[in-house]
Design a protein around this motif. Sequence first.
Motif, PDB file in Angstrom:
ATOM      1  N   ALA A  56      36.314  -3.583 -39.492  1.00 33.26           N
ATOM      2  CA  ALA A  56      36.961  -4.899 -39.594  1.00 33.26           C
ATOM      3  C   ALA A  56      35.928  -6.013 -39.467  1.00 33.26           C
ATOM      4  N   GLY A  57      34.985  -5.849 -38.550  1.00 35.02           N
ATOM      5  CA  GLY A  57      33.930  -6.847 -38.383  1.00 35.02           C
ATOM      6  C   GLY A  57      33.028  -6.928 -39.598  1.00 35.02           C
TER       7      GLY A  57
ATOM      8  N   LYS B 103      34.633  -8.937 -42.458  1.00 37.73           N
ATOM      9  CA  LYS B 103      34.714 -10.388 -42.285  1.00 37.73           C
ATOM     10  C   LYS B 103      33.606 -11.104 -43.060  1.00 37.73           C
ATOM     11  N   LYS B 104      32.510 -10.393 -43.318  1.00 36.11           N
ATOM     12  CA  LYS B 104      31.385 -10.980 -44.055  1.00 36.11           C
ATOM     13  C   LYS B 104      31.429 -10.636 -45.548  1.00 36.11           C
TER      14      LYS B 104
END
Length: 303
Positions: free
Chosen positions: A94-95, A98-99
């Motif tokens: 998920a992190g 985000k990018k």
Amino acid sequence: MSNINKTANHLIVDWGTTNFRAFVMDAKSKMLDKKELPMGLLQVDDGDFAKALKSVLNGWIENFESLPIYMAGMVGSQLGWVNVEYASTSIDEAGLLKKAHRFDLPWGPQAVIIPGVSHQSETGAYDVMRGEEVQLFGLAKIVKQSSLDAILPGTHSKHANFVNGKMTRFASFMTGELFSVISKYTILGKGLPEQVDSQVAFIRGVKEGQLTNSLTSTLFAARTHRLFNNIEENEVLDYLSGLLIGNELKSLKNNHVFLVGGQSLCERYKIACTELSIFSTYISGDECFLAGMADLITVLNEG
């Protein structure tokens, strides 16, 4: 209309500095077809990535103009289509997403470029990867382990650690590039006769690479071992390969590691690991890449 064109749901692209791979996938993330070309970033004329990609897809997939495309690798670097900002460790899927960079292709559908990952070591120095992060998340999915250690052998070999579903740290080793440069452009490799496969010389190199704390000094043994008949002239490159791999493996802290990549190179690492009493498990790099992309695409679409 072929079965591929009837059931194609999306495309996955692994676009690196020297090579290009595209995969046609159905709605259940099953691969229908693939294409590999020596069309890396440096071979794209005038940086026109859209034109280069369309030239590959046109005539291969009838309905490509309706298919979303998910990309990973150096295509998201400064040399690529878009310079996508790195995600930083410690990072989960998920992190990472985000990018992710989304944009519309000139012919309509959306494209997504998965970002690379950066890691800052205790010394303050940064390390980076682009593309390997997808393989690593795919590996975790395949083996159903949230904590693991992995090595991705290659030009710049990567050692990565996962803890509780997050990539917590990784380090790059220039083992493959050093081998190439040393064997081609230094006194250690020049003027050698045709080489033979020598596991004895390779293992000797592994052991000596593991023991040394002065690699640049020990490398000279690739010459002196020849002079004093400790290895044959046609075994030098296997010795040199073992020396570099053995020294790389000094960094391992645990006694089990997953090897991810091409079978031939991973087999050399597996032999080295066995000699050093390190248990290793090989998983195909392509299998990990596609599993990782499938999982990331699912998370993207659910979001």
